[in-house]
Write a protein that holds these residues in place. Structure first.
Motif, PDB file in Angstrom:
ATOM      1  N   VAL A   1      15.216   1.360   3.037  1.00  0.00           N
ATOM      2  CA  VAL A   1      15.097   1.351   1.570  1.00  0.00           C
ATOM      3  C   VAL A   1      13.709   1.819   1.143  1.00  0.00           C
ATOM      4  N   CYS A   2      12.682   1.345   1.840  1.00  0.00           N
ATOM      5  CA  CYS A   2      11.305   1.746   1.518  1.00  0.00           C
ATOM      6  C   CYS A   2      11.091   3.237   1.762  1.00  0.00           C
ATOM      7  N   MET A   3      11.662   3.757   2.844  1.00  0.00           N
ATOM      8  CA  MET A   3      11.534   5.186   3.140  1.00  0.00           C
ATOM      9  C   MET A   3      12.208   6.028   2.064  1.00  0.00           C
ATOM     10  N   LEU A   4      13.371   5.581   1.600  1.00  0.00           N
ATOM     11  CA  LEU A   4      14.054   6.288   0.515  1.00  0.00           C
ATOM     12  C   LEU A   4      13.232   6.235  -0.763  1.00  0.00           C
ATOM     13  N   TRP A   5      12.640   5.069  -1.040  1.00  0.00           N
ATOM     14  CA  TRP A   5      11.795   4.886  -2.229  1.00  0.00           C
ATOM     15  C   TRP A   5      10.621   5.853  -2.188  1.00  0.00           C
ATOM     16  N   ILE A   6       9.960   5.912  -1.037  1.00  0.00           N
ATOM     17  CA  ILE A   6       8.787   6.772  -0.868  1.00  0.00           C
ATOM     18  C   ILE A   6       9.182   8.244  -0.968  1.00  0.00           C
TER      19      ILE A   6
ATOM     20  N   VAL B   1       0.831  -1.206   0.000  1.00  0.00           N
ATOM     21  CA  VAL B   1       0.000   0.000   0.000  1.00  0.00           C
ATOM     22  C   VAL B   1       0.865   1.256   0.000  1.00  0.00           C
ATOM     23  N   LEU B   2       1.842   1.315   0.902  1.00  0.00           N
ATOM     24  CA  LEU B   2       2.641   2.537   1.060  1.00  0.00           C
ATOM     25  C   LEU B   2       3.527   2.812  -0.154  1.00  0.00           C
ATOM     26  N   LEU B   3       4.057   1.771  -0.780  1.00  0.00           N
ATOM     27  CA  LEU B   3       4.918   1.972  -1.945  1.00  0.00           C
ATOM     28  C   LEU B   3       4.111   2.244  -3.210  1.00  0.00           C
ATOM     29  N   PHE B   4       3.042   1.494  -3.417  1.00  0.00           N
ATOM     30  CA  PHE B   4       2.240   1.709  -4.624  1.00  0.00           C
ATOM     31  C   PHE B   4       1.459   3.020  -4.567  1.00  0.00           C
ATOM     32  N   LEU B   5       1.232   3.538  -3.366  1.00  0.00           N
ATOM     33  CA  LEU B   5       0.528   4.818  -3.269  1.00  0.00           C
ATOM     34  C   LEU B   5       1.344   5.947  -3.885  1.00  0.00           C
ATOM     35  N   THR B   6       2.672   5.880  -3.782  1.00  0.00           N
ATOM     36  CA  THR B   6       3.495   6.910  -4.416  1.00  0.00           C
ATOM     37  C   THR B   6       3.389   6.817  -5.944  1.00  0.00           C
ATOM     38  N   LEU B   7       3.309   5.584  -6.465  1.00  0.00           N
ATOM     39  CA  LEU B   7       3.084   5.420  -7.910  1.00  0.00           C
ATOM     40  C   LEU B   7       1.717   5.955  -8.311  1.00  0.00           C
ATOM     41  N   ALA B   8       0.726   5.752  -7.447  1.00  0.00           N
ATOM     42  CA  ALA B   8      -0.622   6.248  -7.725  1.00  0.00           C
ATOM     43  C   ALA B   8      -0.633   7.774  -7.807  1.00  0.00           C
ATOM     44  N   LEU B   9       0.091   8.427  -6.897  1.00  0.00           N
ATOM     45  CA  LEU B   9       0.171   9.887  -6.934  1.00  0.00           C
ATOM     46  C   LEU B   9       0.908  10.363  -8.178  1.00  0.00           C
ATOM     47  N   LEU B  10       1.906   9.597  -8.589  1.00  0.00           N
ATOM     48  CA  LEU B  10       2.623   9.935  -9.825  1.00  0.00           C
ATOM     49  C   LEU B  10       1.699   9.834 -11.030  1.00  0.00           C
ATOM     50  N   ILE B  11       0.894   8.785 -11.071  1.00  0.00           N
ATOM     51  CA  ILE B  11      -0.074   8.619 -12.156  1.00  0.00           C
ATOM     52  C   ILE B  11      -1.090   9.753 -12.140  1.00  0.00           C
ATOM     53  N   GLY B  12      -1.598  10.094 -10.953  1.00  0.00           N
ATOM     54  CA  GLY B  12      -2.560  11.174 -10.838  1.00  0.00           C
ATOM     55  C   GLY B  12      -1.998  12.516 -11.259  1.00  0.00           C
TER      56      GLY B  12
END
Length: 273
Positions: free
Chosen positions: A250-255, A146-157
């Motif tokens: 790593v996840c925090m850096l990704w986000i 959820v937390l990682l794909f949400l950043t992709l969702a915001l990018l898409i939006g």
């Protein structure tokens, strides 16, 4: 900070009024009960065929749900003119994006928590056993997606002009990241020299949040041996005592990186009208 919290609170209210959220809540609850039925035959502990099937089912549903809700939230701001109104107030783009992320995270994690909570309560009532470590890792797996794909969702939006465009892009990214990833990975690696395979594999794994989270949970469940020799270093660092903290870092850096990209796109669109 106050602006960010205001945006987050507004997003939480909007999210829980959104019929899409309740549709996904019902779907995830039914889905959780299906996982309980899969588990009804014996105690699920560690990595097994049953655990692998359960992980795959979660991997199919949660990223798609997150991409839809997240991308639609930003495109709705454009279509309904809400952002034009908000931009007249002294609110920065970064506060707006981070507030959106926090609010949507709370809505989506509430759906996940409710689904797993329902599964835990019913399993207790009917006397079905569920290994606690495995249960916690499944929750961690779901929250990570959820937390990682949400950043992709915001990018898409940020890139999409309307909901239909966001829908098309979301389904495409979900398909390549979840359904077609193994085929794409094998196809790409077949064209590379042997010495390039490992570094390319690492780079591609970090690009795909679904694969990144899946590898961590599979290894933590004790299934590292099925991944092959190319993932030996992954198994080694994840199984260390500091492996979980390194993964979180790593996840925090990704986000953080993804949110900064979304901020740059949103600020660029704001300055260009």
């Amino acid at each position: 900070m106050n602006d960010m919290l205001q945006v987050a609170r507004r997003e939480i209210k909007t999210g829980f009024r959104n019929p899409w959220a309740y549709s996904f809540l019902i779907l995830f609850c039914v889905f959780s009960l299906c996982l309980l039925v899969i588990n009804s035959q014996s105690i699920v502990q560690g990595y097994s065929g049953v655990t692998g099937s359960m992980l795959s089912l979660i991997l199919y549903l949660l990223p798609l749900m997150t991409l839809f809700l997240g991308s639609f939230s930003l495109t709705a701001e454009k279509e309904e003119g809400s952002w034009q109104l908000l931009s007249t107030y002294p609110i920065g783009s970064l506060s707006f994006i981070v507030g959106k992320y926090i609010g949507l995270s709370i809505v989506l994690l509430t759906i996940v928590a409710f689904g797993y909570g329902l599964m835990g309560v019913i399993s207790g009532l009917v006397g079905m056993s569920f290994d606690s470590t495995t249960y916690v890792l499944f929750i961690a797996f779901s929250c990570g997606l959820v937390l990682l794909f949400l950043t992709l969702a915001l990018l898409i939006g940020s890139l999409s002009k309307n909901r239909w465009q966001a829908l098309t892009v979301s389904v495409s990214i979900w398909f390549f990241a979840v359904i077609g990833w193994q085929t794409i990975l094998i196809s790409v690696l077949n064209f590379l020299p042997y010495t390039w395979i490992k570094p390319t594999l690492v780079a591609l794994t970090f690009i795909n949040p679904a694969e990144l989270v899946r590898l961590f949970v599979v290894i933590k469940l004790g299934g590292g041996s099925i991944l092959g020799p190319e993932y030996y270093q992954w198994v080694d660092w994840i199984q260390r005592s500091s492996g979980s903290w390194l993964f979180i870092a790593v996840c925090m850096l990704w986000i953080s990186f993804s949110i900064m990209v979304v901020y740059w796109l949103w600020e660029r669109g704001r300055s260009h009208g």
